[in-house]
Write a protein that holds these residues in place. Structure first.
Motif, short mmCIF file in Angstrom:
data_model
loop_
_atom_site.label_atom_id
_atom_site.label_comp_id
_atom_site.label_asym_id
_atom_site.label_seq_id
_atom_site.Cartn_x
_atom_site.Cartn_y
_atom_site.Cartn_z
N THR A 1 13.85 10.92 -3.90
CA THR A 1 14.53 10.72 -5.19
C THR A 1 13.90 9.53 -5.89
OG1 THR A 1 16.61 11.59 -4.30
CG2 THR A 1 16.74 10.31 -6.33
N PHE A 2 13.41 9.75 -7.08
CA PHE A 2 12.75 8.67 -7.82
C PHE A 2 13.76 7.90 -8.65
CE2 PHE A 2 10.61 7.14 -11.72
CZ PHE A 2 9.74 6.23 -11.12
N THR A 3 13.76 6.59 -8.51
CA THR A 3 14.60 5.72 -9.33
C THR A 3 13.69 4.89 -10.22
OG1 THR A 3 16.25 5.58 -7.57
CG2 THR A 3 16.35 3.92 -9.31
N TRP B 1 0.84 -1.22 0.00
CA TRP B 1 0.00 0.00 0.00
C TRP B 1 0.87 1.27 0.00
CZ3 TRP B 1 -4.62 -1.66 -1.19
CH2 TRP B 1 -5.70 -0.79 -1.18
N LEU B 2 1.82 1.33 -0.94
CA LEU B 2 2.74 2.44 -1.15
C LEU B 2 3.79 2.57 -0.05
CD1 LEU B 2 0.46 5.29 -2.61
CD2 LEU B 2 1.62 3.41 -3.79
N SER B 3 4.06 1.48 0.67
CA SER B 3 5.05 1.55 1.74
C SER B 3 6.42 1.94 1.20
CB SER B 3 5.14 0.22 2.48
OG SER B 3 5.54 -0.82 1.61
N SER B 4 6.75 1.57 -0.04
CA SER B 4 8.06 1.89 -0.58
C SER B 4 8.28 3.39 -0.71
CB SER B 4 8.25 1.22 -1.95
OG SER B 4 7.27 1.69 -2.87
N ARG B 5 7.20 4.17 -0.69
CA ARG B 5 7.33 5.61 -0.86
C ARG B 5 7.61 6.34 0.45
NH1 ARG B 5 2.69 7.42 -5.29
NH2 ARG B 5 3.22 5.84 -6.87
N TYR B 6 7.08 5.84 1.56
CA TYR B 6 7.23 6.57 2.82
C TYR B 6 8.04 5.85 3.87
CZ TYR B 6 3.56 3.49 4.67
OH TYR B 6 2.85 2.39 5.09
N LEU B 7 8.10 4.51 3.81
CA LEU B 7 8.72 3.74 4.89
C LEU B 7 10.24 3.90 4.99
CD1 LEU B 7 7.73 2.02 7.18
CD2 LEU B 7 8.00 -0.02 5.74
N ALA C 1 4.88 12.52 -8.77
CA ALA C 1 4.50 13.91 -8.99
C ALA C 1 4.41 14.24 -10.48
CB ALA C 1 5.49 14.85 -8.30
N GLU C 2 5.32 13.68 -11.27
CA GLU C 2 5.27 13.91 -12.72
C GLU C 2 4.04 13.27 -13.34
OE1 GLU C 2 9.46 14.07 -14.73
OE2 GLU C 2 9.48 12.43 -13.28
N LEU C 3 3.68 12.08 -12.86
CA LEU C 3 2.48 11.43 -13.38
C LEU C 3 1.23 12.23 -13.01
CD1 LEU C 3 3.26 7.67 -12.73
CD2 LEU C 3 3.13 8.83 -14.95
N ARG C 4 1.22 12.79 -11.81
CA ARG C 4 0.06 13.63 -11.43
C ARG C 4 -0.04 14.85 -12.33
NH1 ARG C 4 1.69 11.86 -6.07
NH2 ARG C 4 2.86 13.78 -5.66
N GLN C 5 1.09 15.42 -12.72
CA GLN C 5 1.06 16.54 -13.66
C GLN C 5 0.54 16.09 -15.02
OE1 GLN C 5 5.10 18.00 -13.63
NE2 GLN C 5 4.83 19.13 -11.72
N GLU C 6 0.97 14.90 -15.45
CA GLU C 6 0.45 14.34 -16.71
C GLU C 6 -1.07 14.21 -16.62
OE1 GLU C 6 1.69 13.09 -19.60
OE2 GLU C 6 3.86 13.08 -19.33
N GLY C 7 -1.56 13.67 -15.49
CA GLY C 7 -3.00 13.51 -15.32
C GLY C 7 -3.75 14.82 -15.33
N ALA C 8 -3.15 15.85 -14.73
CA ALA C 8 -3.80 17.17 -14.69
C ALA C 8 -3.95 17.75 -16.09
CB ALA C 8 -3.00 18.12 -13.80
N HIS C 9 -3.02 17.44 -16.99
CA HIS C 9 -3.08 17.97 -18.36
C HIS C 9 -4.30 17.46 -19.12
CE1 HIS C 9 0.55 20.26 -18.37
NE2 HIS C 9 1.35 19.22 -18.18
#
Length: 279
Positions: free
Chosen positions: A143-145, A9-15, A192-200
């Motif tokens: 940092t996104f990898t 459930w997105l643990s890799s992003r915050y844990l 964050a980049e994907l969210r910007q793509e979605g907003a477009h």
């Protein structure tokens, strides 16, 4: 003091930050053991519930739970409770759920204030909490990898991002695609980049995970190396946003695509995609 954490459930992003910070607070971080629950829900949901039941059995004092919407509330529509309030949803299903520490499912410097508050709550020692935060706050810089991906006949996946954080579910899908000579491809852009793509797309979406899913659609649809698209949607648990589904009906992607459920028969889905690609 024992704090239970999820490994899905997105643990890799915050844990990565919270695990280090809790250890610096001299708090015991309790990982879930393998556990299963006998409930009529899809496998990714069963895994989360199994982890929570197991952590409760292990006797943790608190559960660290993610806010996958980063504090954003939906003002229209009726989003799935699994998307907007994991704590309240689990409280309805898990009797005697330990108290929850809800944190954003993303690392950023703005989380430092919340971390300090939680640190003082857990230790009752402001100096210890301050020292622990000083030692670990460098991990709040996200940092996104991009994931390492290769293969021929790439099939892009569009879904709520929690599914892309479930290795067991992804492994089953990958194996079925591989049998047909297909390879799964996950959007290799930062959230964050994907969210910007979605907003477009200007679909009026509010929730970050909805924007992210829409961003996957926009990005993967135009990516030349992607030969087909797979949209995974479950109306009760992890739905794709309604405006995106309407867009698919009005303006189909420029490559073969399918919308399937969370527990679709993957070998059959893969075979149909291969047929559409004339492999």
């Amino acid at each position: 003091m024992r704090v239970g954490v999820l490994n899905s459930w997105l643990s890799s992003r915050y844990l990565p930050f919270w695990g280090s910070y809790l250890q610096a607070l001299e708090v015991e971080v309790v990982q879930p053991e393998e556990a299963s629950v006998n409930l009529p829900v899809p496998a990714p949901i069963r895994r989360v519930l199994g982890q929570v039941f197991n952590l409760k059995t292990q006797g943790v004092d608190y559960l660290l739970l993610p806010d996958v919407q980063l504090g954003v509330e939906a003002h229209k529509g009726s989003p799935s409770p699994w998307l907007v309030d994991l704590q309240a949803t689990l409280e309805r299903l898990v009797p005697g759920l330990p108290p929850a520490l809800v944190v954003p499912a993303e690392r950023s410097p703005e989380v430092a204030g919340l971390a300090a508050t939680i640190g003082q709550l857990l230790t009752q020692n402001p100096m210890l909490a301050r020292r622990a935060l000083e030692r670990t706050k460098h991990q709040l810089g996200f940092t996104f990898t991009p994931p390492k991906q290769s293969g021929a006949h790439l099939i892009g996946l569009v879904a709520q991002p929690m599914l892309l954080d479930d290795p067991e579910w992804l492994d089953a899908l990958r194996a079925a695609l591989a049998e047909q000579g297909l390879s799964l491809f996950l959007a290799d852009k930062a959230p964050a980049e994907l969210r910007q793509e979605g907003a477009h797309l200007e679909l009026g979406l509010e929730l970050p995970t909805d924007l992210e899913a829409a961003g996957m659609h926009r990005y993967l649809s135009r990516l030349g190396k992607i030969k087909g698209l797979l949209y995974v949607h479950d109306p009760e648990y992890l739905p794709l946003p309604s405006p995106l589904r309407k867009l698919l009906k009005k303006s189909e992607p420029p490559k073969p695509w399918r919308v399937v459920g969370l527990e679709a028969p993957w070998p059959q889905v893969a075979a149909e995609l291969a047929q559409r690609l004339r492999l």
